[in-house]
Design a protein around this motif. Structure first.
Motif, PDB file in Angstrom:
ATOM      1  N   ALA A 266      45.263  39.121  39.632  1.00 24.48           N
ATOM      2  CA  ALA A 266      46.098  40.176  40.682  1.00 24.48           C
ATOM      3  C   ALA A 266      47.564  40.851  39.830  1.00 24.48           C
ATOM      4  CB  ALA A 266      45.326  39.490  42.554  1.00 24.48           C
ATOM      5  N   PRO A 267      47.712  39.088  39.969  1.00 26.20           N
ATOM      6  CA  PRO A 267      49.325  39.282  39.421  1.00 26.20           C
ATOM      7  C   PRO A 267      49.168  40.364  37.727  1.00 26.20           C
ATOM      8  CG  PRO A 267      49.414  37.353  39.920  1.00 26.20           C
ATOM      9  CD  PRO A 267      48.122  37.870  39.554  1.00 26.20           C
ATOM     10  N   THR A 268      48.081  40.576  37.416  1.00 25.66           N
ATOM     11  CA  THR A 268      48.454  41.034  36.188  1.00 25.66           C
ATOM     12  C   THR A 268      48.265  42.997  36.703  1.00 25.66           C
ATOM     13  OG1 THR A 268      45.928  41.326  35.874  1.00 25.66           O
ATOM     14  CG2 THR A 268      46.888  39.763  35.000  1.00 25.66           C
ATOM     15  N   ASP A 269      47.456  43.463  35.540  1.00 22.38           N
ATOM     16  CA  ASP A 269      48.298  45.486  35.445  1.00 22.38           C
ATOM     17  C   ASP A 269      46.325  45.418  35.701  1.00 22.38           C
ATOM     18  OD1 ASP A 269      50.476  45.905  34.974  1.00 22.38           O
ATOM     19  OD2 ASP A 269      49.832  46.442  32.622  1.00 22.38           O
ATOM     20  N   LEU A 270      45.408  44.580  36.289  1.00 24.60           N
ATOM     21  CA  LEU A 270      44.208  44.501  36.672  1.00 24.60           C
ATOM     22  C   LEU A 270      43.800  44.087  38.490  1.00 24.60           C
ATOM     23  CD1 LEU A 270      42.050  41.843  34.959  1.00 24.60           C
ATOM     24  CD2 LEU A 270      41.562  43.898  34.795  1.00 24.60           C
ATOM     25  N   SER A 271      43.371  45.944  38.817  1.00 23.45           N
ATOM     26  CA  SER A 271      43.565  45.445  40.444  1.00 23.45           C
ATOM     27  C   SER A 271      42.354  45.128  41.066  1.00 23.45           C
ATOM     28  CB  SER A 271      43.149  47.237  40.631  1.00 23.45           C
ATOM     29  OG  SER A 271      43.053  46.812  42.002  1.00 23.45           O
ATOM     30  N   ILE A 272      42.298  43.439  41.888  1.00 25.68           N
ATOM     31  CA  ILE A 272      41.336  42.746  42.010  1.00 25.68           C
ATOM     32  C   ILE A 272      40.764  42.895  43.655  1.00 25.68           C
ATOM     33  CG2 ILE A 272      40.715  40.235  41.967  1.00 25.68           C
ATOM     34  CD1 ILE A 272      40.770  41.201  39.131  1.00 25.68           C
ATOM     35  N   SER A 273      39.984  43.368  43.834  1.00 30.12           N
ATOM     36  CA  SER A 273      39.209  43.264  45.236  1.00 30.12           C
ATOM     37  C   SER A 273      37.833  42.969  45.049  1.00 30.12           C
ATOM     38  CB  SER A 273      39.313  44.665  45.663  1.00 30.12           C
ATOM     39  OG  SER A 273      38.303  45.507  45.029  1.00 30.12           O
ATOM     40  N   TYR A 274      37.115  41.921  46.026  1.00 27.16           N
ATOM     41  CA  TYR A 274      36.145  41.536  46.923  1.00 27.16           C
ATOM     42  C   TYR A 274      35.402  42.874  47.131  1.00 27.16           C
ATOM     43  CZ  TYR A 274      32.398  38.089  48.486  1.00 27.16           C
ATOM     44  OH  TYR A 274      31.488  38.108  48.251  1.00 27.16           O
TER      45      TYR A 274
ATOM     46  N   GLY B 171      48.540  44.351  28.130  1.00 23.24           N
ATOM     47  CA  GLY B 171      48.954  45.422  27.027  1.00 23.24           C
ATOM     48  C   GLY B 171      46.791  46.504  26.394  1.00 23.24           C
ATOM     49  N   ASN B 172      45.884  46.000  27.335  1.00 21.21           N
ATOM     50  CA  ASN B 172      44.786  46.710  27.399  1.00 21.21           C
ATOM     51  C   ASN B 172      44.424  47.294  28.626  1.00 21.21           C
ATOM     52  OD1 ASN B 172      42.899  45.890  24.831  1.00 21.21           O
ATOM     53  ND2 ASN B 172      44.819  43.968  25.247  1.00 21.21           N
ATOM     54  N   TYR B 173      44.803  46.810  29.643  1.00 30.25           N
ATOM     55  CA  TYR B 173      44.860  47.615  31.314  1.00 30.25           C
ATOM     56  C   TYR B 173      46.038  48.650  31.407  1.00 30.25           C
ATOM     57  CZ  TYR B 173      40.097  44.673  30.605  1.00 30.25           C
ATOM     58  OH  TYR B 173      39.196  44.218  30.205  1.00 30.25           O
TER      59      TYR B 173
ATOM     60  N   ASN C 252      36.822  48.870  33.202  1.00 24.85           N
ATOM     61  CA  ASN C 252      38.305  49.764  33.815  1.00 24.85           C
ATOM     62  C   ASN C 252      39.166  48.669  34.808  1.00 24.85           C
ATOM     63  OD1 ASN C 252      37.555  49.989  36.760  1.00 24.85           O
ATOM     64  ND2 ASN C 252      35.650  50.889  36.665  1.00 24.85           N
ATOM     65  N   ALA C 253      40.324  48.435  34.149  1.00 21.43           N
ATOM     66  CA  ALA C 253      41.911  47.888  35.299  1.00 21.43           C
ATOM     67  C   ALA C 253      41.562  47.702  36.693  1.00 21.43           C
ATOM     68  CB  ALA C 253      42.400  49.177  35.545  1.00 21.43           C
TER      69      ALA C 253
ATOM     70  N   VAL D 137      41.993  32.068  42.599  1.00 25.61           N
ATOM     71  CA  VAL D 137      42.255  32.064  41.448  1.00 25.61           C
ATOM     72  C   VAL D 137      42.272  33.917  40.863  1.00 25.61           C
ATOM     73  CG1 VAL D 137      40.825  32.408  38.707  1.00 25.61           C
ATOM     74  CG2 VAL D 137      41.170  30.480  39.475  1.00 25.61           C
ATOM     75  N   MET D 138      41.628  34.311  41.664  1.00 24.04           N
ATOM     76  CA  MET D 138      41.718  35.902  41.366  1.00 24.04           C
ATOM     77  C   MET D 138      42.862  36.521  41.978  1.00 24.04           C
ATOM     78  SD  MET D 138      38.906  37.256  39.911  1.00 24.04           S
ATOM     79  CE  MET D 138      38.503  38.156  39.961  1.00 24.04           C
ATOM     80  N   ALA D 139      43.536  35.710  42.828  1.00 29.62           N
ATOM     81  CA  ALA D 139      44.643  36.155  43.283  1.00 29.62           C
ATOM     82  C   ALA D 139      45.523  36.150  43.042  1.00 29.62           C
ATOM     83  CB  ALA D 139      44.704  35.613  45.074  1.00 29.62           C
ATOM     84  N   GLN D 140      45.906  34.776  42.602  1.00 31.91           N
ATOM     85  CA  GLN D 140      46.549  33.914  41.738  1.00 31.91           C
ATOM     86  C   GLN D 140      47.446  34.211  40.305  1.00 31.91           C
ATOM     87  OE1 GLN D 140      47.282  30.007  42.928  1.00 31.91           O
ATOM     88  NE2 GLN D 140      47.750  30.047  44.964  1.00 31.91           N
TER      89      GLN D 140
END
Length: 198
Positions: free
Chosen positions: A79-87, A196-198, A47-48, A73-76
């Motif tokens: 995270a700016p993509t459509d993925l929601s990134i969290s630790y 385009g995928n998430y 999932n996203a 890497v995860m933040a810069q």
């Protein structure tokens, strides 16, 4: 242009299509997701909302400098993509709330310095509920290699598996080049495929 007192402004068409499709599945890569380090398949995350954990104890522990690289890497990059990134400071290893990506520092089989594999696949599709990223110590946790292995964890492929195919060292692939540079970034093609995928 003016028509009967009405001003019409023609806008240029904007295209956001990626140069190549390099996110599973593609016309050149349609292997289903398989569990295990030795299976060698690339899978999408399920999932996203992507949670990640960095090993903090024992033999697979990341040093502080390596943790800082992963966080950056995860933040810069991601995270700016459509993925929601969290630790995820309290990782889960089973069930519906499994931590999506687990980073460890350990020896990688063969000549590569990094490896990503699915630990819990979703049978019948190209998704994985939990993926492991292993990168060797001794300075191999670089921004470029961390971006590369994380790319595999979200389903990004090398150029030979893209559609249309690209040389594995094509600059279009950003950090997904087969031989990744120290500071290679995600790049616009990979971001467009993720979005385009998430």
């Amino acid at each position: 242009m003016t028509l009967s007192g009405i001003t019409v402004v023609a806008a240029a068409a904007v295209s956001w299509s990626a140069a190549t499709d390099n996110l599973v599945p593609t016309n050149n890569y349609y292997v289903g997701c398989l569990e295990g380090m030795s299976n060698g398949t690339v899978c999408k995350t399920d999932n996203a909302s992507v949670t990640y954990y960095m090993d903090s104890g024992g033999d697979d522990k990341l040093e502080d400098i390596d943790k800082a690289t992963v966080r950056t890497v995860m933040a810069q990059q991601y995270a700016p993509t459509d993925l929601s990134i969290s630790y995820d400071s309290s990782p889960s290893w089973s069930g519906s709330t499994e931590t999506d990506i687990y980073y460890a520092e350990a020896t990688v089989p063969g000549s590569d310095q990094g490896l990503t594999w699915c630990n819990d696949d979703s049978p019948g599709n190209y998704k994985c509920d939990q993926q492991y990223v292993r990168i060797e110590g001794g300075g191999h946790y670089t921004p470029g290699l961390t971006c590369h292995e994380t790319g595999h964890a979200v389903g990004l492929l090398h150029g030979q598996n893209a559609s249309p195919t690209l040389p594995n060292q094509s600059p279009t692939l950003g950090c997904m080049k087969k031989a990744t540079g120290f500071a290679d970034e995600l790049g616009s093609n990979n971001k467009e495929n993720i979005n385009g995928n998430y």
